[in-house]
Enzyme design. Structure first.
Site, PDB file in Angstrom:
ATOM      1  N   LYS A   1      57.560  13.992  22.353  1.00 17.41           N
ATOM      2  CA  LYS A   1      58.769  13.910  21.870  1.00 17.41           C
ATOM      3  C   LYS A   1      59.820  13.715  22.823  1.00 17.41           C
ATOM      4  O   LYS A   1      59.837  14.081  23.925  1.00 17.41           O
ATOM      5  CB  LYS A   1      58.788  15.206  20.788  1.00 17.41           C
ATOM      6  CG  LYS A   1      58.971  16.531  21.679  1.00 17.41           C
ATOM      7  CD  LYS A   1      58.918  17.660  20.698  1.00 17.41           C
ATOM      8  CE  LYS A   1      58.713  18.802  21.508  1.00 17.41           C
ATOM      9  NZ  LYS A   1      58.464  20.125  20.885  1.00 17.41           N
TER      10      LYS A   1
ATOM     11  N   TYR B   1      87.257  20.282  43.512  1.00 17.79           N
ATOM     12  CA  TYR B   1      88.377  20.692  42.619  1.00 17.79           C
ATOM     13  C   TYR B   1      88.278  22.308  42.456  1.00 17.79           C
ATOM     14  O   TYR B   1      87.416  22.925  42.623  1.00 17.79           O
ATOM     15  CB  TYR B   1      87.876  20.144  41.169  1.00 17.79           C
ATOM     16  CG  TYR B   1      88.139  18.599  41.037  1.00 17.79           C
ATOM     17  CD1 TYR B   1      89.460  18.072  41.123  1.00 17.79           C
ATOM     18  CD2 TYR B   1      86.806  17.897  40.582  1.00 17.79           C
ATOM     19  CE1 TYR B   1      89.693  16.619  40.818  1.00 17.79           C
ATOM     20  CE2 TYR B   1      86.992  16.536  40.498  1.00 17.79           C
ATOM     21  CZ  TYR B   1      88.346  15.988  40.794  1.00 17.79           C
ATOM     22  OH  TYR B   1      88.459  14.562  40.275  1.00 17.79           O
TER      23      TYR B   1
HETATM   24  C1  LIG Z   1      57.654  21.032  21.319  1.00 14.52           C
HETATM   25  C2  LIG Z   1      56.520  21.464  20.464  1.00 14.52           C
HETATM   26  C3  LIG Z   1      55.201  21.909  21.384  1.00 14.52           C
HETATM   27  C4  LIG Z   1      55.234  21.772  22.748  1.00 14.52           C
HETATM   28  O1  LIG Z   1      55.838  23.139  23.348  1.00 14.52           O
HETATM   29  P1  LIG Z   1      55.942  23.099  24.746  1.00 14.52           P
HETATM   30  O2  LIG Z   1      56.285  24.614  25.137  1.00 14.52           O
HETATM   31  O3  LIG Z   1      56.772  22.053  25.708  1.00 14.52           O
HETATM   32  O4  LIG Z   1      54.403  23.142  25.666  1.00 14.52           O
HETATM   33  C5  LIG Z   1      54.185  22.261  20.630  1.00 14.52           C
HETATM   34  N1  LIG Z   1      53.956  22.448  19.296  1.00 14.52           N
HETATM   35  C6  LIG Z   1      55.307  22.082  18.619  1.00 14.52           C
HETATM   36  C7  LIG Z   1      55.282  22.217  17.053  1.00 14.52           C
HETATM   37  C8  LIG Z   1      56.287  21.420  19.370  1.00 14.52           C
HETATM   38  O5  LIG Z   1      57.541  21.243  18.459  1.00 14.52           O
END
Ligand SMILES: *Cc1c(COP(=O)(O)O)cnc(C)c1O
Length: 333
Positions: free
Chosen positions: A41, A281
């Site tokens: 994702k 800055y």
């Molecule tokens: C993003 C996600 C993961 C992965 O989690 P990590 O901590 O990055 O390994 C697993 N399950 C679901 C439902 C997620 O949304």
């Protein structure tokens, strides 16, 4: 590449071999029969889904020819549509909402057409997907997310059996998997993780035990893969660890993950300043002694966050050099 072409350019390097290495570390932490669903994702956690999915679906992990991942998961329909061609099954984790709003229905049709698995967390969503699949003369693969304490999205554990039975009664749906998500996955022997798993078992055990073939159950993200083995079930869902970032934020020799991303930039100029001179800055840093300052042509316009001023470090020829002064729009010192 010709050095002249890269001089002055900042580059984000993505290592295929680090992805493969991390997948091996993760595979070693689970039983050989447990499947690995790679989370790609958010454009593969910013690493570029094209490249990452190519590695996960086309590169062998070892001599056995096993692929790094068995499945892929994304958050949204749009992300699934943007993935490159892959032979791996794809699951969309954001639950199907109102199919009559906007382009949602076309999105669901596209998902059914491609065989992507859709997440449903209510009987009405299941019925909507079933109706669309029926109209297409197809069978839709669905996934059920059960909320056992995350309070994000999922069917409440006590109501899960009813939803699972409803899905089963709809012939145009195929129940592929049932999952939950843990709150404290990166904590060893966490009591709340145990409680979440207890709720998950309670909501699914009797349903699962009476079914053949059994829908896969899964619960483990990266942290849980290493710290909560009881959460592995038939599949795990690593994200962050696949990209080489330790889920505890503390790298450990027990989990020798390798960062997949490396951001490089040349030093644009180097100059020597006298003790007492301020840099950048707001004069937020003053040299305590005569100092040598390197200017890197990367700033917050490139995503090098402004809050890293006086807080981060860069590696110059192997030496860790603190970032001094504020990060400007396109320079860091
Ligand atoms: C993003 C996600 C993961 C992965 O989690 P990590 O901590 O990055 O390994 C697993 N399950 C679901 C439902 C997620 O949304």
């Amino acid at each position: 590449m010709d050095a002249k072409h890269t001089l002055g350019a900042s580059r984000l390097l993505i290592s295929r071999s680090a992805i493969l290495h991390n997948a091996r570390v993760l595979r070693r932490a689970i039983a050989p029969t447990v499947k690995l669903c790679a989370m790609v994702k958010a454009n593969a956690y910013g690493h570029g889904a094209d490249l990452v999915v190519d590695v996960l679906s086309n590169f062998a992990l070892d001599e056995s020819g096993r692929l790094p991942a068995d499945q892929l998961a994304v958050a949204t329909l749009d992300e699934a549509a943007a993935l490159p061609d892959t032979p791996l099954p794809v699951t969309i984790l954001r639950p199907v909402e109102n199919v009559y709003v906007g382009a949602e229905r076309q999105g669901i049709e596209l998902a059914i057409h491609h065989g992507w698995t859709l997440t449903v967390i209510s009987p009405s969503a299941a019925e909507d997907v079933a109706r669309i699949a029926l109209a297409l003369g197809a069978r839709a693969s669905v996934h059920v997310m059960i909320d056992t304490g995350m309070q994000r999205c999922g069917v409440d554990a006590p109501r899960a059996p009813e939803l699972l039975t409803r899905i089963e009664s709809l012939p145009s749906l195929k129940l592929s998997s049932i999952a939950t998500h843990l709150v404290n996955a990166e904590v060893h022997s966490d009591a709340f993780a145990a409680e979440q798993l207890r709720r998950f078992h309670q909501a699914t055990d009797s349903f699962i035990s009476a079914r053949t073939p059994r829908p896969a159950r899964h619960a483990a993200n990266s942290g849980a893969i290493f710290f909560t083995p009881r959460s592995h079930f038939e599949m795990v869902r690593p994200g962050i660890a696949l990209y080489g970032i330790d889920p505890t934020c503390r790298p450990s020799i027990d989990r020798p993950l390798r960062p997949v991303m490396k951001w490089t930039a040349p030093l644009l100029t180097i100059h020597d300043i006298a003790a007492g001179s301020s840099v950048g800055y707001g004069q937020s840093w003053t040299a305590p002694r005569d100092s040598r300052i390197g200017v890197v042509p990367v700033g917050y316009a490139d995503g090098y966050m402004r809050c890293l001023g006086n807080r981060a470090a860069m590696i110059v020829n192997g030496a860790v050099c603190p970032v001094v002064g504020r990060v400007s729009m396109d320079f860091t010192t």
